[in-house]
Motif scaffolding. Structure first.
Motif, mmCIF file in Angstrom:
data_model
loop_
_atom_site.group_PDB
_atom_site.id
_atom_site.type_symbol
_atom_site.label_atom_id
_atom_site.label_comp_id
_atom_site.label_asym_id
_atom_site.label_seq_id
_atom_site.Cartn_x
_atom_site.Cartn_y
_atom_site.Cartn_z
ATOM 1 N N ALA A 322 0.851 -1.198 0.000
ATOM 2 C CA ALA A 322 0.000 0.000 0.000
ATOM 3 C C ALA A 322 0.879 1.237 0.000
ATOM 4 O O ALA A 322 2.036 1.196 0.434
ATOM 5 N N HIS A 323 0.336 2.332 -0.480
ATOM 6 C CA HIS A 323 1.052 3.604 -0.430
ATOM 7 C C HIS A 323 1.242 4.020 1.024
ATOM 8 O O HIS A 323 0.324 3.906 1.848
ATOM 9 N N GLY A 324 2.426 4.525 1.359
ATOM 10 C CA GLY A 324 2.664 5.062 2.692
ATOM 11 C C GLY A 324 2.143 6.479 2.812
ATOM 12 O O GLY A 324 1.771 7.121 1.814
ATOM 13 N N THR A 329 7.263 6.088 0.078
ATOM 14 C CA THR A 329 7.223 5.069 1.125
ATOM 15 C C THR A 329 6.049 4.139 0.832
ATOM 16 O O THR A 329 5.128 4.491 0.098
ATOM 17 N N SER A 330 6.104 2.961 1.421
ATOM 18 C CA SER A 330 5.034 1.989 1.238
ATOM 19 C C SER A 330 4.913 1.136 2.486
ATOM 20 O O SER A 330 5.794 1.140 3.354
ATOM 21 N N VAL A 331 3.809 0.397 2.561
ATOM 22 C CA VAL A 331 3.526 -0.454 3.716
ATOM 23 C C VAL A 331 3.116 -1.824 3.202
ATOM 24 O O VAL A 331 2.277 -1.935 2.304
ATOM 25 N N VAL A 332 3.707 -2.859 3.787
ATOM 26 C CA VAL A 332 3.312 -4.228 3.457
ATOM 27 C C VAL A 332 2.967 -4.961 4.742
ATOM 28 O O VAL A 332 3.477 -4.633 5.811
ATOM 29 N N GLU A 333 2.087 -5.936 4.612
ATOM 30 C CA GLU A 333 1.636 -6.713 5.764
ATOM 31 C C GLU A 333 2.276 -8.087 5.740
ATOM 32 O O GLU A 333 2.409 -8.699 4.680
ATOM 33 N N LEU A 334 2.670 -8.558 6.915
ATOM 34 C CA LEU A 334 3.220 -9.902 7.034
ATOM 35 C C LEU A 334 2.449 -10.642 8.119
ATOM 36 O O LEU A 334 2.461 -10.246 9.286
ATOM 37 N N TYR A 335 1.745 -11.685 7.707
ATOM 38 C CA TYR A 335 1.021 -12.548 8.645
ATOM 39 C C TYR A 335 1.907 -13.757 8.927
ATOM 40 O O TYR A 335 2.273 -14.489 8.016
ATOM 41 N N VAL A 336 2.248 -13.954 10.180
ATOM 42 C CA VAL A 336 3.124 -15.057 10.563
ATOM 43 C C VAL A 336 2.262 -16.276 10.850
ATOM 44 O O VAL A 336 1.556 -16.335 11.861
ATOM 45 N N GLY A 337 2.323 -17.232 9.933
ATOM 46 C CA GLY A 337 1.521 -18.441 10.078
ATOM 47 C C GLY A 337 2.357 -19.681 9.839
ATOM 48 O O GLY A 337 3.547 -19.741 10.155
ATOM 49 N N GLU A 338 1.717 -20.663 9.243
ATOM 50 C CA GLU A 338 2.333 -21.967 9.034
ATOM 51 C C GLU A 338 3.620 -21.870 8.222
ATOM 52 O O GLU A 338 4.597 -22.586 8.493
ATOM 53 N N ASN A 339 3.658 -20.987 7.228
ATOM 54 C CA ASN A 339 4.821 -20.909 6.347
ATOM 55 C C ASN A 339 6.072 -20.473 7.094
ATOM 56 O O ASN A 339 7.080 -21.175 7.120
ATOM 57 N N LEU A 340 6.020 -19.297 7.698
ATOM 58 C CA LEU A 340 7.207 -18.768 8.349
ATOM 59 C C LEU A 340 7.582 -19.602 9.576
ATOM 60 O O LEU A 340 8.768 -19.755 9.901
ATOM 61 N N ALA A 341 6.573 -20.158 10.241
ATOM 62 C CA ALA A 341 6.849 -20.974 11.422
ATOM 63 C C ALA A 341 7.672 -22.210 11.068
ATOM 64 O O ALA A 341 8.443 -22.707 11.901
ATOM 65 N N ALA A 342 7.531 -22.708 9.839
ATOM 66 C CA ALA A 342 8.218 -23.934 9.438
ATOM 67 C C ALA A 342 9.580 -23.683 8.802
ATOM 68 O O ALA A 342 10.345 -24.631 8.580
ATOM 69 N N LEU A 343 9.896 -22.427 8.483
ATOM 70 C CA LEU A 343 11.156 -22.139 7.798
ATOM 71 C C LEU A 343 12.334 -22.148 8.774
ATOM 72 O O LEU A 343 12.199 -21.697 9.918
ATOM 73 N N PRO A 344 13.498 -22.602 8.333
ATOM 74 C CA PRO A 344 14.700 -22.491 9.169
ATOM 75 C C PRO A 344 15.013 -21.028 9.474
ATOM 76 O O PRO A 344 14.792 -20.144 8.637
ATOM 77 N N ASP A 345 15.564 -20.780 10.644
ATOM 78 C CA ASP A 345 15.859 -19.410 11.063
ATOM 79 C C ASP A 345 16.733 -18.691 10.034
ATOM 80 O O ASP A 345 16.466 -17.533 9.680
#
Length: 362
Positions: A322-324, A329-345
């Motif tokens: 989205a426009h900031g 500038t801009s804004v993006v959303e990150l939902y922490v779910g199954e995908n990121l939880a399963a990724l190696p650090d």
């Protein structure tokens, strides 16, 4: 190449849950139906849907709940009925309320109620925001957590003060709980305790749960029954709700059980992001398993960076941008779910570093 085609070729996806193809989703639903001997409901009558409705009601501490084909229909109907009960058509809404931002003025064009925008669009509500309203209110609707400001929630003491103020004022207090499942882990309190003091609540069956769609409206039994009748009048009386209910019910318990893990992973991600000052995070500390990243580039460049990294590295960083408030500038959303939880650090850290390097490039 379209965004969907780029996404499909990525082996690493940061946001959300693992995407299932229709074939995979329908196969899982069919197997679950076989295992549980599921029969179709008929216009909302049937063991599966009625038991799931009561399960949601019990989980939130309400007398009853009813399925609705969409949260958009559920919420404005609930608020209109609340206003009728109090002979007052004024509803207090936060400026970032989904009803205001995303629902095409439905409450206004369909004559449901009058909306009064209250509070600062960049901050969660406080009880002082409500006390500052001199008018009589039919209802107050609060989103928990507030998506448009990065998943923020009022501090627990403030939420309790809001509940108490609405009781004193005899205003119906409605919860937009589209992401309530996520907020419980942030509050570290049971869902029933969060919902206590609300007169009604809407919850989603697809956002954090991963179903095909649909919503539940919970409240006092008489109120829910009136809302159900209006859903029928408004065109929500689909013959079979079972596909939506099965898609949610078959993974509901597992999703709720995973929410604390998703929240801990979000806390870890915040620590990672501190090493990349070009990426500004909102809120300043995690309050649910979602966050907004404020980037020092225009929306179009943010999307171009996302697409280039997807093409070259097969990593999908985020969805929409989205426009900031400020230029470039801009804004993006990150939902922490199954995908990121399963990724190696290290893979997560390397992915964020790719973004930071791209943001710094001329």
């Amino acid at each position: 190449m379209t965004d969907a085609e780029l996404f499909q070729q990525c082996h690493t996806v940061l946001p959300g849950h693992r995407a299932r193809t229709p074939a995979q989703m329908f196969a899982a639903m069919a197997a679950w139906c076989e295992d549980n001997r599921v029969a179709h409901d008929v216009y909302g009558n049937g063991a599966l849907i009625e038991e799931f409705e009561q399960k949601i009601a019990d989980l939130l501490g309400f007398e009853a709940a009813v399925f609705c084909i969409s949260g958009t229909m559920a919420q404005v109907t609930a608020l209109r009925l609340a206003c009728e009960d109090r002979a007052c058509s004024l509803v207090a809404l936060h400026p970032t309320s989904h009803i205001i931002v995303h629902e095409k003025s439905n409450y206004q064009l369909l004559g449901h109620f009058h909306a009064l925008q209250t509070g600062d669009r960049h901050r969660p509500w406080s009880s002082d925001d409500l006390r500052a309203i001199p008018d009589r209110l039919g209802a107050v609707a609060i989103e928990i957590p507030m998506r448009e400001i990065g998943g923020q929630t009022p501090p627990w003491e403030e939420l309790e003060a809001i509940k108490a103020h609405c009781r004193t004022r005899n205003a119906h207090l409605h919860m937009d709980g589209a992401r309530l499942w996520e907020a419980a882990a942030g509050y570290k309190r049971p869902l029933r305790e969060i919902a206590a003091g609300f007169d009604s609540a809407y919850v989603s069956l697809y956002k954090g749960i991963g179903g095909l769609g649909g919503a539940m409206l919970a409240g006092r039994r008489a109120f829910v029954e009136r809302a159900a009748e209006w859903f029928r009048r408004e065109g929500g009386n689909v013959l079979h709700r079972s596909p939506y209910v099965v898609a949610a019910a078959m993974q509901f318990d597992a999703r709720l059980a995973a929410m604390p893990h998703y929240f801990r992973r979000t806390e870890w991600l915040y620590e990672v992001l501190r090493d990349f000052p070009a990426v500004r995070v909102n809120p300043a500390r995690p309050q649910a398993n979602m966050l907004h990243l404020h980037l020092p580039v225009a929306r179009e460049r943010a999307l171009a960076i996302r697409n280039r990294i997807a093409h070259e590295h097969k990593i999908w960083l985020f969805g929409r941008a989205a426009h900031g408030a400020l230029g470039d500038t801009s804004v993006v959303e990150l939902y922490v779910g199954e995908n990121l939880a399963a990724l190696p650090d290290q893979r997560v850290r390397d992915s964020v570093e790719l973004l930071a390097r791209a943001l710094a490039a001329p």
